[in-house]
Design a protein around this motif. Sequence first.
Motif, PDB file in Angstrom:
ATOM      1  N   ASP A  84       0.861  -1.184   0.000  1.00 44.23           N
ATOM      2  CA  ASP A  84       0.000   0.000   0.000  1.00 44.23           C
ATOM      3  C   ASP A  84       0.899   1.236   0.000  1.00 44.23           C
ATOM      4  OD1 ASP A  84      -1.725   2.106   0.432  1.00 44.23           O
ATOM      5  OD2 ASP A  84      -2.849   1.101   2.038  1.00 44.23           O
ATOM      6  N   TYR A 102      -1.803  -1.872  -4.036  1.00 43.69           N
ATOM      7  CA  TYR A 102      -3.085  -1.357  -3.595  1.00 43.69           C
ATOM      8  C   TYR A 102      -3.182   0.136  -3.895  1.00 43.69           C
ATOM      9  CZ  TYR A 102      -7.014  -0.164  -0.609  1.00 43.69           C
ATOM     10  OH  TYR A 102      -8.217   0.296  -0.149  1.00 43.69           O
ATOM     11  N   SER A 103      -4.133   0.490  -4.763  1.00 46.85           N
ATOM     12  CA  SER A 103      -4.347   1.917  -5.011  1.00 46.85           C
ATOM     13  C   SER A 103      -5.809   2.162  -5.338  1.00 46.85           C
ATOM     14  CB  SER A 103      -3.438   2.412  -6.148  1.00 46.85           C
ATOM     15  OG  SER A 103      -3.542   1.574  -7.269  1.00 46.85           O
ATOM     16  N   PRO A 104      -6.571   2.575  -4.319  1.00 48.46           N
ATOM     17  CA  PRO A 104      -7.988   2.867  -4.518  1.00 48.46           C
ATOM     18  C   PRO A 104      -8.172   3.966  -5.566  1.00 48.46           C
ATOM     19  CG  PRO A 104      -7.397   3.022  -2.193  1.00 48.46           C
ATOM     20  CD  PRO A 104      -6.135   2.834  -2.953  1.00 48.46           C
ATOM     21  N   PHE A 105      -7.160   4.820  -5.706  1.00 49.67           N
ATOM     22  CA  PHE A 105      -7.198   5.857  -6.740  1.00 49.67           C
ATOM     23  C   PHE A 105      -5.771   6.006  -7.240  1.00 49.67           C
ATOM     24  CE2 PHE A 105      -6.504   7.627  -2.604  1.00 49.67           C
ATOM     25  CZ  PHE A 105      -5.437   8.491  -2.773  1.00 49.67           C
ATOM     26  N   GLU A 165       1.073   6.710  -5.946  1.00 45.63           N
ATOM     27  CA  GLU A 165       0.827   5.369  -6.488  1.00 45.63           C
ATOM     28  C   GLU A 165       1.601   5.173  -7.786  1.00 45.63           C
ATOM     29  OE1 GLU A 165      -2.301   6.115  -3.603  1.00 45.63           O
ATOM     30  OE2 GLU A 165      -1.506   7.349  -5.215  1.00 45.63           O
ATOM     31  N   ARG A 171      -7.840  -2.342  -6.325  1.00 47.60           N
ATOM     32  CA  ARG A 171      -8.504  -1.159  -5.770  1.00 47.60           C
ATOM     33  C   ARG A 171      -9.161  -1.379  -4.417  1.00 47.60           C
ATOM     34  NH1 ARG A 171      -7.667   2.750  -8.791  1.00 47.60           N
ATOM     35  NH2 ARG A 171      -7.614   2.696 -11.054  1.00 47.60           N
ATOM     36  N   ASN A 172      -9.493  -2.640  -4.095  1.00 48.17           N
ATOM     37  CA  ASN A 172     -10.164  -2.915  -2.815  1.00 48.17           C
ATOM     38  C   ASN A 172      -9.961  -4.367  -2.402  1.00 48.17           C
ATOM     39  OD1 ASN A 172     -12.106  -4.483  -4.328  1.00 48.17           O
ATOM     40  ND2 ASN A 172     -13.091  -2.554  -4.881  1.00 48.17           N
ATOM     41  N   GLN A 184     -11.293  -7.080  -4.770  1.00 49.52           N
ATOM     42  CA  GLN A 184     -10.419  -7.276  -5.945  1.00 49.52           C
ATOM     43  C   GLN A 184      -9.162  -8.052  -5.584  1.00 49.52           C
ATOM     44  OE1 GLN A 184      -9.200  -3.843  -8.189  1.00 49.52           O
ATOM     45  NE2 GLN A 184     -11.150  -3.685  -9.242  1.00 49.52           N
TER      46      GLN A 184
END
Length: 173
Positions: free
Chosen positions: A62, A94-97, A102, A124-125, A128
């Motif tokens: 993350d 991990y990159s929600p956005f 990122e 993203r979550n 996933q």
Amino acid sequence: EMASPSETIAQWRTTIIISSSLQNHDTCRTLSAQQHRIRFSDSVEAGAFIFPLSGTAFLLVDPQDLPDSLEESGLTERIEKFVQVHRNCFLLLYSPFNGEKELQVLTVIQHRFIGSNLKILPVRNGAQIAKGMLTIAKATSKPHADKIRERMSLARAHIIETSPVWEMLRDIL
């Protein structure tokens, strides 16, 4: 009638060794809910999910947990060790956005590990993360891997048999 891919993944159960550092991660709850056998371990790399039956390993990174200076984060050393230990390894980025950080982390990892056996999977979550790992682990585990190879060779034989090019060649010869 064929089962949908998510149904097939849900019915398949396996053992997963997970780093104790991920004990409270929602991905673990998702995997438990699908009745996978989970063993937490202090002796595996922090952030690691290991699927012993398929020989695949995943390292969750993350970017938000990393200091601004990536050189000081020890990230490349962690990944290096992971790549040396696990032949079939994946990095779950991990990159929600997709923010600046990122993209920076992704670039550093890509440049450093180009040509290695590390494959990068942006996620993203938690859902996933679980789905990506299970899809890959299932496809590479026996007997599924053998079934896939068998289907591929049947498909190849069928394509060759019905190919107009082969018919043309048969007529010439």
